[in-house]
Write a protein that holds these residues in place. Structure first.
Motif, PDB file in Angstrom:
ATOM      1  N   LEU A   1       6.567   9.407  -5.251  1.00 52.00           N
ATOM      2  CA  LEU A   1       6.588   8.584  -4.044  1.00 52.00           C
ATOM      3  C   LEU A   1       7.350   7.280  -4.299  1.00 52.00           C
ATOM      4  O   LEU A   1       8.188   6.868  -3.495  1.00 52.00           O
ATOM      5  CB  LEU A   1       5.157   8.289  -3.598  1.00 52.00           C
ATOM      6  N   MET A   2       7.111   6.662  -5.452  1.00 50.57           N
ATOM      7  CA  MET A   2       7.785   5.414  -5.779  1.00 50.57           C
ATOM      8  C   MET A   2       9.276   5.627  -6.053  1.00 50.57           C
ATOM      9  O   MET A   2      10.095   4.770  -5.726  1.00 50.57           O
ATOM     10  CB  MET A   2       7.098   4.733  -6.962  1.00 50.57           C
TER      11      MET A   2
ATOM     12  N   HIS B   1      10.794   5.820  -2.745  1.00 51.87           N
ATOM     13  CA  HIS B   1      10.797   4.480  -2.160  1.00 51.87           C
ATOM     14  C   HIS B   1      11.976   3.666  -2.684  1.00 51.87           C
ATOM     15  O   HIS B   1      12.643   2.956  -1.917  1.00 51.87           O
ATOM     16  CB  HIS B   1       9.465   3.783  -2.465  1.00 51.87           C
TER      17      HIS B   1
ATOM     18  N   ILE C   1       2.183   9.808  -7.129  1.00 56.33           N
ATOM     19  CA  ILE C   1       2.532   8.409  -6.917  1.00 56.33           C
ATOM     20  C   ILE C   1       3.884   8.058  -7.539  1.00 56.33           C
ATOM     21  O   ILE C   1       4.667   7.320  -6.945  1.00 56.33           O
ATOM     22  CB  ILE C   1       1.415   7.459  -7.407  1.00 56.33           C
TER      23      ILE C   1
ATOM     24  N   SER D   1       0.834  -1.199   0.000  1.00 56.33           N
ATOM     25  CA  SER D   1       0.000   0.000   0.000  1.00 56.33           C
ATOM     26  C   SER D   1       0.872   1.253   0.000  1.00 56.33           C
ATOM     27  O   SER D   1       2.065   1.195   0.267  1.00 56.33           O
ATOM     28  CB  SER D   1      -0.893   0.015   1.248  1.00 56.33           C
ATOM     29  N   VAL D   2       0.231   2.374  -0.275  1.00 59.32           N
ATOM     30  CA  VAL D   2       0.915   3.662  -0.193  1.00 59.32           C
ATOM     31  C   VAL D   2       1.367   3.909   1.242  1.00 59.32           C
ATOM     32  O   VAL D   2       2.459   4.430   1.472  1.00 59.32           O
ATOM     33  CB  VAL D   2      -0.010   4.797  -0.699  1.00 59.32           C
ATOM     34  N   ASP D   3       0.565   3.501   2.204  1.00 52.67           N
ATOM     35  CA  ASP D   3       0.932   3.673   3.610  1.00 52.67           C
ATOM     36  C   ASP D   3       2.228   2.925   3.939  1.00 52.67           C
ATOM     37  O   ASP D   3       3.057   3.408   4.714  1.00 52.67           O
ATOM     38  CB  ASP D   3      -0.188   3.187   4.537  1.00 52.67           C
TER      39      ASP D   3
END
Length: 61
Positions: A46-47, A50, A43, A19-21
């Protein structure tokens, strides 16, 4: 075919986060960011962060 190992067009480079969380939690642990620091990320950004966090974690391990 295991989760995170294949995509429609071929091999996936890494595990797909649950999940995003989960991604935000990983960023908090690695970069000491608050979840609120990530709320404006798209997104794809964010990735990207990550992936950086995963690379940094592998170097530290």
């Amino acid at each position: 075919m295991g989760r995170g190992t294949h995509q429609f067009f071929g091999e996936c480079k890494s595990e797909i986060p649950v999940s995003v969380d989960e991604v935000i939690a990983n960023l908090a642990v690695i970069f000491h960011w608050k979840p609120k620091d990530c709320e404006d990320f798209e997104i794809d950004e964010l990735m990207q962060w990550h992936e950086r966090a995963k690379a940094r974690n592998e170097v530290q391990s």
